[in-house]
Write an enzyme that holds these catalytic residues in place. Structure first.
Site, mmCIF file in Angstrom:
data_model
loop_
_atom_site.group_PDB
_atom_site.id
_atom_site.type_symbol
_atom_site.label_atom_id
_atom_site.label_comp_id
_atom_site.label_asym_id
_atom_site.label_seq_id
_atom_site.Cartn_x
_atom_site.Cartn_y
_atom_site.Cartn_z
ATOM 1 N N ALA A 77 32.845 -27.874 29.064
ATOM 2 C CA ALA A 77 32.029 -28.847 28.342
ATOM 3 C C ALA A 77 32.234 -30.237 28.917
ATOM 4 O O ALA A 77 33.356 -30.653 29.169
ATOM 5 C CB ALA A 77 32.411 -28.850 26.866
ATOM 6 N N ASP A 78 31.124 -30.939 29.132
ATOM 7 C CA ASP A 78 31.277 -32.348 29.478
ATOM 8 C C ASP A 78 31.123 -33.156 28.199
ATOM 9 O O ASP A 78 30.977 -32.590 27.111
ATOM 10 C CB ASP A 78 30.282 -32.762 30.573
ATOM 11 C CG ASP A 78 28.828 -32.653 30.125
ATOM 12 O OD1 ASP A 78 27.951 -32.651 31.000
ATOM 13 O OD2 ASP A 78 28.566 -32.554 28.906
ATOM 14 N N SER A 79 31.157 -34.466 28.326
ATOM 15 C CA SER A 79 31.152 -35.289 27.120
ATOM 16 C C SER A 79 29.872 -35.095 26.315
ATOM 17 O O SER A 79 29.889 -35.139 25.084
ATOM 18 C CB SER A 79 31.339 -36.761 27.484
ATOM 19 O OG SER A 79 30.426 -37.127 28.507
#
Lengths: 390, 134
Positions: B88-90
């Protein structure tokens, strides 16, 4: 290669950038927030520094050739977008004339108009002016790019000629705004000048990794962002009754538009020659997020200066998270990203990511707007410590 | 109580961990070692919540995380799973939080949203918010 790796969705980020700071992120950029999250380990009263790992030379060496082969193309398509100095506007065209007997009168008129303009507008205008005045950083950034840098300071490649001429055109922006703000009497010039000195000293790493693909994508985005931003300050100046200031912001916006045209043209050409490499580059920049040039700004007092400035810019509608999404959507259309074919597997993933991104950003922004925000304000040293609603 | 909570989450998942050993070797070893480590070492900050989240809540969070990150239904996602480790990215993290808000009918403040890095933290926060609502 570094470019591909950094794009991999399963890479473990070197910083906990899984955190996000609401809509402000897209202007302030999470690039700034890691320093906040690591508990702000910097000593007090020191300007912020980039905290991400600074990657260099991610462009495959053989790809530098591409830019050599584009020399003729650049001369015919990019240099033509520069304006002849003899035909260019200069700051003096928009300021009281010191050599004229009417100078005092003109200055008085200017100051009278500025009295009607509220503090929060000035905070945003000052932030924009400081950004423009940090021009040395941007010329430097362009000269970090492999394949297109100005090797001697007077190199005659079309790329180098462009960079110097672009710098020269941009230089007038900071000069004009500086003089106008100086004469206005509405702002604390010393604090502003201090902020500029700090900012040029801090520099910035837009995470373009000496890679012209990343670099020109970044500048395309930025030029459009400044076009939108100055366009909005022009509109607001008009609303506040200062037509001269509106003209000033407008003429600057016109330059930015021309520059946007140039940079988007370069990237369009890259999409034509190397669609896979370029789409990967675009996805990479968007994942890293486009950080604003002045995000390391500091005035010697406020550790949250950029964030506070961004909040006001957002509130006034000068530059918002929605604009960020709009710019991305515009570029996706401008470069026909949806219609790219012949992409690799990674390239198709990048294409999907990019095309799907604008609505996600918009949704995020809607959510942020719907949250009940506590009314907060902050003092700005640029306006003698007066408080502004954020 | 904390260690009981972790083990109750751990056991049902361990069999699926073994199934996925080949394809998700990296993820398996990460969460596996993470779990062992944690159960040996007390992390009061993680389990300071008065009531640990119900297993159903944790499972629901896992589901939402899987959906957001387009992970296969049998992928190793547990309470200990870190969003970042799952890819997951931000942006994903915020969207996960948004998904949780919709699913559980809660509203998460920006500040709280920023502190969530694992499934367990998300589940605990949900229980907290639901309890406050009640």
């Amino acid at each position: 290669m570094a470019l591909k790796l950094s794009f991999s969705p399963h890479k473990m980020p070197s910083f906990p950038d899984a955190r996000i700071r609401s809509h402000r992120v897209f202007m302030a950029s999470t690039i700034h927030s890691p320093s906040m999250e690591v508990g702000k380990v910097k000593k007090p009263f020191t300007p912020p520094r980039e905290t991400h790992v600074q990657v260099t030379h991610s462009l495959a060496p053989e790809k530098r050739e591409i830019f050599n082969s584009l020399n003729n193309w650049a001369e015919e398509n990019i240099l033509v977008l520069l304006k002849d100095v003899e035909k260019s506007w200069q700051p003096s065209d928009f300021l009281p004339e010191p050599a004229s007997e009417r100078f005092d009168e003109q200055v008085m008129e200017l100051r009278k108009r500025c009295k009607e303009i509220p503090d929060d507008y000035f905070v945003v205008l000052v932030g924009d002016m400081i950004t423009e005045e940090a021009l040395p950083t941007y010329q430097t950034m362009l000269n970090t790019l492999d394949g297109v840098r100005d090797e001697t300071g007077a190199s005659l490649t079309p790329w180098a000629i462009w960079t110097r001429a672009w710098t020269a055109e941009e230089n007038r922006h900071g000069d004009l705004l500086n003089k106008y703000l100086y004469l206005s009497g509405r702002v604390d010039m010393k604090q502003i000048e201090k902020t500029i000195q700090y900012l040029i000293g801090s520099g910035m790493d837009p995470r373009t990794e000496n890679n012209p693909y990343l670099g020109f994508i970044y500048t395309s985005f930025q030029e459009r962002a400044t076009f939108i931003s100055h366009g909005n300050t022009a509109r607001l100046a008009k609303e506040h009754g200062d037509l001269k200031l509106a003209q000033i912001c407008g003429i600057i916006a016109a330059d930015e538009k021309r520059h946007e045209t140039a940079y988007t043209k370069i990237v369009e050409k890259l999409f034509e020659i190397d669609p896979d490499g370029t789409v990967l580059a675009l996805a990479d920049m968007m994942r890293k997020k486009i950080s604003m040039p002045a995000h390391l700004m500091y005035d010697g007092q406020d550790d949250n200066l950029f964030e506070n400035f961004s909040s006001v810019a957002q509130r006034l509608g000068v530059y918002t998270a929605k604009d960020y999404a709009d710019i991305l959507e515009f570029l996706v259309g401008r470069w026909d990203v949806e219609k790219l074919t012949g992409l690799s597997g990674e390239g198709r993933k990048a294409q999907d990511y990019i095309c799907g991104l604008p609505p996600r950003i918009r949704r995020l922004e809607e959510r942020a707007q719907s949250k009940v925000k506590q009314a907060s304000s902050a003092p700005f040293s640029w306006i003698f410590g007066r408080e502004i609603k954020l | 109580m904390a260690s009981i909570a972790t083990s109750s989450v751990f056991f049902p998942v361990s069999s699926s961990l073994k199934q996925n050993q080949v394809s998700n070797l990296k993820m398996v070893s990460l969460s596996f070692t993470g779990k062992n480590f944690r159960s040996l070492r007390l992390q009061p900050s993680r389990f300071r919540v008065a009531c640990a989240a119900k297993p159903e809540t944790v499972e629901k969070v896992c589901e939402i995380v899987r959906k957001q990150l387009a992970l296969p239904a049998d992928s190793a996602v547990t309470g200990e799973s870190k969003f970042a480790s799952l890819g997951a990215d931000s942006l994903d993290t915020v969207e996960i939080v948004m998904g949780l808000e919709e699913e559980f009918g809660i509203s998460v403040e920006e500040e709280s949203a920023q502190t969530i890095t694992t499934v367990q933290e998300a589940a605990d926060m949900i229980e907290n918010l639901k309890a406050k609502k009640a």
